[in-house]
Design a protein around this motif. Structure first.
Motif, PDB file in Angstrom:
ATOM      1  N   LYS A  19      -1.194  -5.215  -0.074  1.00 36.56           N
ATOM      2  CA  LYS A  19      -2.390  -5.168  -0.917  1.00 36.56           C
ATOM      3  C   LYS A  19      -2.980  -6.563  -1.163  1.00 36.56           C
ATOM      4  O   LYS A  19      -4.138  -6.688  -1.529  1.00 36.56           O
ATOM      5  N   ARG A  33       0.834  -1.219   0.000  1.00 37.83           N
ATOM      6  CA  ARG A  33       0.000   0.000   0.000  1.00 37.83           C
ATOM      7  C   ARG A  33       0.861   1.258   0.000  1.00 37.83           C
ATOM      8  O   ARG A  33       0.456   2.297  -0.492  1.00 37.83           O
ATOM      9  N   GLU A  83      -9.136  -1.359  -4.316  1.00 37.42           N
ATOM     10  CA  GLU A  83      -8.831  -0.539  -5.482  1.00 37.42           C
ATOM     11  C   GLU A  83      -8.013  -1.290  -6.526  1.00 37.42           C
ATOM     12  O   GLU A  83      -7.817  -0.804  -7.638  1.00 37.42           O
ATOM     13  N   THR A 108      -7.513  -3.956  -9.255  1.00 35.36           N
ATOM     14  CA  THR A 108      -8.415  -4.657 -10.185  1.00 35.36           C
ATOM     15  C   THR A 108      -7.742  -5.841 -10.866  1.00 35.36           C
ATOM     16  O   THR A 108      -8.440  -6.693 -11.428  1.00 35.36           O
ATOM     17  N   ASP A 137      -6.708  -5.347  -1.611  1.00 38.56           N
ATOM     18  CA  ASP A 137      -7.036  -3.930  -1.669  1.00 38.56           C
ATOM     19  C   ASP A 137      -8.198  -3.746  -2.636  1.00 38.56           C
ATOM     20  O   ASP A 137      -8.120  -4.164  -3.798  1.00 38.56           O
TER      21      ASP A 137
END
Length: 511
Positions: free
Chosen positions: A439, A377, A472, A474, A470
């Motif tokens: 992440k 992160r 966010e 993808t 995470d």
């Protein structure tokens, strides 16, 4: 066990303690051993650990994060040990670092550090801030030191395998705090380790006293004005304890003893024949050693120890501080924070100077940067402190002097290897991370049988839905994954299509 104690040792202790207390002292050797562990507060608070602990714990009075556990319990055989949540440590051995009073952001030296119990205790108090230099002269013992630092997730330590006298130029007046857990005759460990009695009979007290005297003098040169030295031994011998401090004070008038009041007092009257040189010390020094401390196995719940806290005055103006790392080479692709050029791993370990090596093209940091972007992160190591020795990347603590000429085992937190356009994260990186920094992670409950199987090195079946990701991110879940037990990292795995390939190091595996 009292029958096994060397006769000369018993005669000496009878003379020092007197008949009545000697009998109490002797009786302690027939009492059960005590067992302790210290919570690694760099990873978990003592309150949270106490709430989760599967062990029967009671507080060690003199150690903020220390606990006794019951004989028969096996903390070394629990997944939390492999997560670095605690260090198994004899309770008395926790006292010296408590008295060192380390604060985050300081420059600290553990001069005789292996196997690393006190080093990791210092590191926990520093909370990743400042510079921790740990050194041991024995190359075989340094391996255990490195492993313990990595196990407990220490990020800001530099590991040396050097003679202290060779460190003086580099670290002249550099450190705020220095711990000298000095080599000694080990009389205080007779109950814990019976083989120490055989070693005691082979090595003389005077032999250790010579080394201790040198270590104290060398440490004084590396201490900054206003700094603190804690000197400790695990022996009862006044030649290695009060005599060392009295002699040191007579030679270093800018030092004073900081009195320690929670343990038994040091013994100025033991500075006499036949154990010490009668009349060799000033009245000032003899009075001062009464402020040092003795931990007696018949007076508290621990083994034998001696501790002296030495404070330096602010008046010395002739001691120069160690220089900070230079600014040269601090761009995105630099490979050495000091010289801007690559040094091989072999150079780093041998401590060769710049002139001894042939410059090579800089190694590309792009694979490392890609790994950080995909898996973390945020970058847990500052780019301005990243150094590469050969293919190996380290996060070196800021403010570290040049180490050229010294035997450097670890110039900082080992991040991983840059090899043929790939980045391979180190186990040390995993152990130094926190779950919140990843992440992509997997957290297994300590009760999940897969946790033990992971620690044994087995491949695991893991559904994609079990991964912590995470929101966010993808891209597909395929690739490296930080493996945790009860939310605390234990290593890496590679996830693909429902299977987690085990990346736990063979030498660390549960046996």
């Amino acid at each position: 066990m009292t029958k096994q104690l060397p006769d000369l040792f018993k005669t000496k202790m009878m003379d020092l303690l007197g008949a009545e207390e000697f009998e109490q002292f002797l009786a302690s050797y027939d009492q059960a051993r005590l067992f302790g562990l210290r919570v690694n507060t760099a990873k978990i608070s003592k309150e949270e650990f106490a709430a989760r602990s599967p062990f029967t714990l009671s507080k060690v009075p003199w150690a903020a994060d220390g606990f006794y556990y019951q004989e028969g319990e096996r903390p070394g055989k629990h997944p939390y040990y492999h997560a670095g949540l605690y260090y198994i440590q004899e309770p008395s051995a926790m006292a010296p670092v408590e008295l060192l009073q380390v604060e985050p952001g300081e420059r600290v030296l553990d001069l005789c550090a292996a196997p690393g119990g006190k080093s990791t205790q210092i590191a926990a108090k520093m909370q990743g801030e400042g510079v921790l230099v740990v050194n041991d002269i024995h190359s075989d013992r340094v391996k255990a030191l490195v492993k313990n630092l990595e196990l407990l997730g220490v990020r800001n330590a530099v590991v040396l395998n050097e003679k202290p006298e060779r460190m003086l130029t580099v670290f002249n007046g550099y450190f705020d705090k220095i711990l000298i857990d000095a080599p000694c005759s080990g009389e205080g460990m007779f109950r814990k380790e019976e083989e120490m009695m055989q070693q005691w009979e082979r090595h003389s007290v005077q032999e250790f006293a010579v080394m201790q005297r040198e270590l104290l003098g060398q440490a004084a040169q590396m201490l900054a004005p206003g700094g603190r030295i804690v000197y400790s031994t695990c022996t009862f011998s006044p030649e290695e304890n009060e005599a060392q401090i009295a002699e040191f004070l007579d030679k270093h008038l800018d030092f004073n003893v900081v009195p320690v009041d929670q343990f038994s007092a040091g013994q100025p009257d033991w500075l006499r024949a036949p154990w010490c040189e009668e009349g060799a010390y000033s009245s000032r020094s003899m009075e001062a050693v009464a402020g040092t401390a003795r931990l007696w196995p018949h007076r508290l719940k621990g083994e034998g120890h001696y501790v002296a806290v030495l404070q330096r005055g602010l008046g010395r103006g002739d001691v120069g501080g160690g220089g900070d790392v230079g600014s040269g080479g601090r761009d995105a692709d630099f490979v050495s924070a000091s010289s801007g050029r690559k040094r091989s791993g072999r150079e780093a370990l041998r401590g060769k100077s710049r002139a001894d090596a042939t410059p090579r093209p800089a190694v590309s940091l792009e694979p490392l940067q890609a790994f950080v972007g995909e898996l973390l992160r945020s970058e847990p190591f500052a780019a301005g402190r990243l150094v590469c020795y050969g293919e190996h990347a380290y996060s070196s603590p800021e403010g570290l002097p040049e180490l050229h000429g010294l035997k450097v085992v670890r110039p900082g937190w080992y991040i991983g290897a840059l090899h043929r356009g790939r980045f391979e994260p180190s186990h040390a990186l995993a152990m130094g991370l926190r779950l919140r920094e990843a992440k992509r992670a997997l957290s297994l409950a300590s009760s999940d049988e897969r946790a033990l199987r992971y620690l044994k090195g087995e491949t695991l079946e893991v559904a994609e839905s079990e991964l912590i990701r995470d929101p966010e991110v993808t891209q597909a879940a395929k690739g490296y994954c930080l493996v945790c037990i009860d939310d605390h990292p234990v290593g890496w795995g590679k996830w693909h299509d429902g299977m987690l390939k085990n990346e736990y190091p063979p030498g660390w595996r549960w046996t």
